[in-house]
Write a protein that holds these residues in place. Structure first.
Motif, short mmCIF file in Angstrom:
data_model
loop_
_atom_site.label_atom_id
_atom_site.label_comp_id
_atom_site.label_asym_id
_atom_site.label_seq_id
_atom_site.Cartn_x
_atom_site.Cartn_y
_atom_site.Cartn_z
N ILE A 288 38.62 61.11 20.24
CA ILE A 288 38.68 59.66 19.41
C ILE A 288 39.41 60.19 17.97
N ASN A 289 38.91 61.29 17.64
CA ASN A 289 39.58 62.64 16.41
C ASN A 289 41.05 62.56 16.56
N ASP A 290 41.50 62.76 18.13
CA ASP A 290 42.49 63.17 18.69
C ASP A 290 43.42 62.58 18.62
N ARG A 291 43.02 61.08 18.98
CA ARG A 291 44.15 59.80 19.03
C ARG A 291 44.81 60.38 17.46
N LYS A 292 46.48 59.81 17.95
CA LYS A 292 47.18 59.54 16.56
C LYS A 292 47.90 58.18 16.73
N ILE A 293 47.93 58.03 15.21
CA ILE A 293 48.44 57.23 14.17
C ILE A 293 49.67 56.57 13.92
N PHE A 294 50.39 55.85 13.84
CA PHE A 294 52.08 56.16 13.36
C PHE A 294 51.96 56.36 12.25
N GLU A 295 53.13 57.38 11.19
CA GLU A 295 53.05 58.03 9.93
C GLU A 295 53.40 55.83 9.51
N GLY A 296 52.83 55.97 8.62
CA GLY A 296 52.74 55.09 7.43
C GLY A 296 52.59 53.03 6.97
N VAL A 297 51.60 53.75 8.53
CA VAL A 297 50.91 51.43 9.25
C VAL A 297 49.63 52.23 7.74
N VAL A 298 49.57 52.71 7.64
CA VAL A 298 47.62 53.35 6.95
C VAL A 298 48.13 52.23 5.35
N PRO A 299 49.10 52.62 5.13
CA PRO A 299 49.41 52.44 3.25
C PRO A 299 50.55 51.33 3.87
N HIS A 300 51.43 51.08 4.94
CA HIS A 300 51.98 49.43 4.95
C HIS A 300 50.49 48.23 5.30
N TYR A 301 49.66 48.52 5.59
CA TYR A 301 48.24 47.11 6.38
C TYR A 301 47.91 46.75 5.45
#
Length: 322
Positions: free
Chosen positions: A150-163
């Motif tokens: 789970i620590n190596d899985r990636k999230i798309f850049e910019g998703v967090v501030p958008h959501y």
């Protein structure tokens, strides 16, 4: 050993409460550790797809002084749809479910949401919408699922501030958030992983609506694939359950999201405000673009984007966020 009782986040409106979960036979899957490396991670993931459910098990919902009895379905799944006799508070609330198996009782605590008064709701896909999963490439998808913890899985850049911005859009009070739903073709087997991933990355707390549980190793190799009709049914249900909300749908073009959302928009042309589709390949798909053009003809805003910063810019342009 006691059976495993797994509760999922439920939801309520002013008239009805819906909570659900599974009952599993005892095994080690409940102690899955998301930080395990390589072989240990792979072993744990596979074990999650070899769960054995308990059919027709007695389960009891405890809520607001009431105790209500039902039984699990053939796949160990249970669901309570309960008319509310009293008003429940806004935001996240508590419920409890218990079960008895071979004279051993298990009682677990769950939560459900009653959305705060407001007019915005958000429904998002998971794989390749915010969690990088490489759904288009089955072998790469399975490799990442097995070998990346789970620590190596990636999230798309910019998703967090958008959501996060969508979560607080139109809200004046800091503790009030808009209702979020994550609807995916991932199976209930991956529920705990998805919840933990969203918590690590500080994504909005959401109700998850996933695909039927898988209980064999062969099922694992087709995880997240097959018919996506269940997503349509679940999204349609949410829009009918909260008809006063104005929805934004977020997905990607790796599978069927553009076409599912097009169908939803045709049925709910007043209820959907905007549709966001992430481009997962090197170029935009003509078929997906055609679906979005058709959605736009219904006076619903659309954004077909490669980078989340494009989506943020668009949300500001249409007044969805500040």
């Amino acid at each position: 050993m006691k059976p495993i009782l797994r509760l999922y986040r439920g939801y309520a409106n002013e008239d009805e409460l819906i909570v659900f979960g599974h009952v599993f036979k005892p095994n080690k899957a409940n102690s899955y550790e998301f930080e395990k490396k390589r072989f240990k991670n792979a072993k744990s993931i596979i074990r999650m797809f070899r769960l054995k459910t308990i059919a027709n098990a007695d389960v009891y919902l405890e809520h607001n002084g009431r105790k209500i009895h039902t039984k699990t379905l053939d796949d160990g799944y249970f669901k309570f749809c309960i008319p509310l006799k009293e008003e429940v508070g806004y935001g996240w609330n508590d419920y409890y479910v218990s079960t008895t198996y071979k004279e051993k009782e298990v009682r677990e605590h769950g939560t459900y949401i009653r959305p705060y008064e407001g007019n915005l709701g958000f429904i998002s896909d998971i794989d390749d919408t915010f969690l990088i999963s490489h759904t288009r490439n089955l072998f790469k998808k399975l490799y990442i699922l097995l070998w990346k913890n789970i620590n190596d899985r990636k999230i798309f850049e910019g998703v967090v501030p958008h959501y996060q911005a969508l979560s607080t859009a139109g809200r004046n009070k800091k503790d009030e958030k808009n209702a979020f739903f994550y609807v995916s073709s991932s199976e209930w087997n991956l529920y705990k992983f998805i919840v933990k991933f969203t918590e690590i990355h500080e994504l909005p707390r959401a109700v998850l609506l996933l695909k039927d549980i898988k209980t064999s190793l062969m099922d694992f190799f087709v995880t997240g694939r097959g018919n996506h009709g269940h997503k349509f049914d679940k999204i349609k249900h949410i829009l009918e359950f909260y008809p006063h909300l104005e929805y934004t749908l977020l997905g990607d073009d790796s599978q069927d999201d553009p076409y599912l959302y097009e169908h939803i928009c045709k049925i709910f042309p007043v209820t959907v405000r905007a549709v966001y589709i992430r481009q997962t390949g090197h170029s935009k798909k003509d078929k997906a673009q055609k679906a979005l053009n058709n959605i736009e003809s219904l006076n619903i805003a659309t954004c077909y984007f490669k980078d989340s910063h494009e989506a943020i810019k668009h949300s500001k342009e249409i007044g969805l966020i500040q």
